[in-house]
Design an enzyme around this catalytic site. Structure first.
Site, PDB file in Angstrom:
ATOM      1  N   HIS B 153     -18.419  29.848  48.884  1.00 21.63           N
ATOM      2  CA  HIS B 153     -17.398  30.513  49.703  1.00 21.63           C
ATOM      3  C   HIS B 153     -16.021  30.060  49.246  1.00 21.63           C
ATOM      4  CE1 HIS B 153     -17.963  26.644  51.940  1.00 21.63           C
ATOM      5  NE2 HIS B 153     -16.658  26.731  52.107  1.00 21.63           N
ATOM      6  N   HIS B 200     -20.334  30.805  56.801  1.00 19.36           N
ATOM      7  CA  HIS B 200     -19.131  31.498  56.322  1.00 19.36           C
ATOM      8  C   HIS B 200     -19.324  31.924  54.875  1.00 19.36           C
ATOM      9  CE1 HIS B 200     -18.693  27.429  55.019  1.00 19.36           C
ATOM     10  NE2 HIS B 200     -17.383  27.371  54.880  1.00 19.36           N
ATOM     11  N   HIS B 215      -9.476  26.129  48.934  1.00 16.88           N
ATOM     12  CA  HIS B 215     -10.559  25.614  48.091  1.00 16.88           C
ATOM     13  C   HIS B 215     -11.604  26.675  47.760  1.00 16.88           C
ATOM     14  CE1 HIS B 215     -12.570  24.814  52.102  1.00 16.88           C
ATOM     15  NE2 HIS B 215     -13.609  25.253  51.444  1.00 16.88           N
ATOM     16  N   HIS B 247     -17.809  18.497  58.512  1.00 16.90           N
ATOM     17  CA  HIS B 247     -16.960  19.423  59.261  1.00 16.90           C
ATOM     18  C   HIS B 247     -17.546  19.637  60.654  1.00 16.90           C
ATOM     19  CE1 HIS B 247     -14.599  20.551  55.791  1.00 16.90           C
ATOM     20  NE2 HIS B 247     -15.578  21.158  55.174  1.00 16.90           N
ATOM     21  N   TYR B 256     -13.821  17.249  49.810  1.00 10.48           N
ATOM     22  CA  TYR B 256     -12.754  18.023  49.187  1.00 10.48           C
ATOM     23  C   TYR B 256     -12.219  17.197  48.023  1.00 10.48           C
ATOM     24  CZ  TYR B 256     -12.161  21.279  53.184  1.00 10.48           C
ATOM     25  OH  TYR B 256     -12.316  22.243  54.158  1.00 10.48           O
ATOM     26  N   GLU B 266     -14.665  22.226  46.882  1.00  8.73           N
ATOM     27  CA  GLU B 266     -15.478  21.554  47.887  1.00  8.73           C
ATOM     28  C   GLU B 266     -16.912  21.470  47.385  1.00  8.73           C
ATOM     29  OE1 GLU B 266     -16.064  23.708  51.610  1.00  8.73           O
ATOM     30  OE2 GLU B 266     -16.483  21.829  52.652  1.00  8.73           O
TER      31      GLU B 266
END
Lengths: 99, 308
Positions: B153, B200, B215, B247, B256, B266
């Site tokens: 993503h 996501h 990212h 997260h 990161y 990431e």
């Protein structure tokens, strides 16, 4: 390895920085992460831009979006991409973001 | 077919300072497989990806994202989505087949946040080193470098993210999975959108400056592999921004870090599976710290200020 003294103007805080690390990482590793803004440390994001007021350095490639060739020629560069070759005096010189 | 329309993130084209140095970085540190080279661009895929490439590097003298592309089901879907975008008032451009190696026509458009987004339906399936018949579970490339299993993503920074959300939801068939509210309790600071069952496929953070990249994420299989990635980053003097940590949003585990041009990437693991009927998860402004970094419980200054 040789170490040099890097002074951050105008406050005048000093940091002993080895020539094996970039100016930014040298400052950061000596407790100065608040003296110069730390970003990507890789020449791309622009937040660690400084003006070199005194001294010499070697510079690696950095983003032209933040430091043009003319900037670099005038000692304005990203501190994460410059390595000290003498004692240095630098002043943070962030470039305003485009909005 | 239950899953159709926009299938998944398919490619990211990144600007890099020095193409040769970046090819070395993405090959030997990130552990991707180089699949092509033409002019000032180099092409990569992860070991478990079938299509020809998911990451394209372009030597540009600066960092940042050129465009982010999604694969759609087929040519008819591509044509329909193009027409739907035009009907919605979005100007689209057809990029010829072959402009990206082994890739068919792409429909490119700019979204309100200032990013170039693409849809395409054709990309040569070069396969994995394990093959498609009686495959072993992994291969030698799975242990070379960080070796993610896929490009997963992207998180993009720009203005007008409510318009972006409307476009992705109303035209492209995405749904909102999580969001972080600003202090007014109404406006979103950030949105996480899915076109699949992933937590996501793309996310946006509200930012004055348009068209920016926070990212590109690469998927790892386990928390242990996230820790291994952190070891490899330190072995290779990679600039780490945050982590290893977790997260709150998506529950994923993460590091990161920055590539050798300053583009944040990431190494991501986990994240729950979700479905379009599940109500979005809301994070309030006073809990933005744990939403982003669950253990530190605060944003580092770089989260909002450092992007390319």
């Amino acid at each position: 390895m040789t170490a040099y003294t890097v002074t951050v103007a105008p406050e005048g805080r000093t940091f002993r920085c080895p020539d094996t690390k970039s100016i930014l990482v040298g400052i950061e590793h000596n407790g100065g992460a608040d003296a110069v803004q730390v970003g990507c440390r890789s020449g791309g994001c622009g937040v660690c831009r400084v003006e070199v007021l005194e001294g010499t350095y070697t510079a690696k490639r950095m983003s032209k979006a933040f430091c043009t060739d003319d900037d670099v020629a005038h000692g304005i560069l990203l501190s994460c991409r410059a390595y000290p070759t003498s004692d240095l005096v630098v002043r943070p010189c962030p470039k305003p973001r485009d909005h | 077919m239950a899953m159709s329309g926009v299938l998944r993130p398919g490619h990211m084209q990144l600007k890099v300072l020095d193409l040769e140095e970046s090819i070395d970085f993405y090959t030997n540190v990130v552990g991707l497989i180089q699949t092509g080279r033409e002019g000032d661009r180099a092409y990569f895929k992860a070991w478990d990806e079938r299509d020809h490439h998911s990451l394209v590097l372009r030597g540009a003298g600066e960092a940042g994202m050129d465009f982010f592309g999604f694969k759609v089901t087929d040519d008819a879907t591509l044509a329909k989505l193009e027409a739907d975008l035009n009907a919605y008032g979005v100007t689209t451009e057809r990029i010829p087949a072959g402009d990206l190696l082994e890739t068919g026509e792409r429909v490119r458009f700019e979204i309100a946040s200032g990013h170039q987004i693409e849809l395409y339906s054709q990309k040569t399936a070069v396969g994995t080193p394990m093959g498609d018949t009686n495959p072993p579970p992994w291969c030698a490339a799975a242990e070379q470098g960080i070796a993610p299993i896929r490009m997963d993503h992207a998180l993009l920074y720009g203005p007008d993210i409510e318009k972006v959300q409307a476009l992705f939801v109303d035209v492209l068939g995405f749904y909102l999975v999580e969001h972080i509210l600003l202090e007014d309790g109404e406006t979103d600071l950030a949105i996480w959108l899915s076109c699949s069952t992933k937590a996501h496929d793309i996310a946006f953070v509200r930012n004055e400056e348009p068209g920016k990249l926070h990212h590109t994420a690469f998927l790892l299989e386990s928390w242990e592999k996230v820790l291994r990635a952190a070891d490899l980053m330190s072995m290779n003097q990679v600039s780490i921004d945050m982590g290893p940590t977790r997260h709150g949003v998506t529950r994923g585990t993460t590091i990161y870090a920055f590539d050798n041009s300053g583009n944040r990437f990431e190494t991501f693991c986990g994240g729950y599976a979700t479905y379009p009927d599940i109500p979005p998860i809301t994070w309030t402004w006073d809990e933005v710290g744990p939403a982003v970094f669950y253990h530190d419980r605060q944003l580092n200054p770089a989260f909002l200020d450092v992007y390319t």
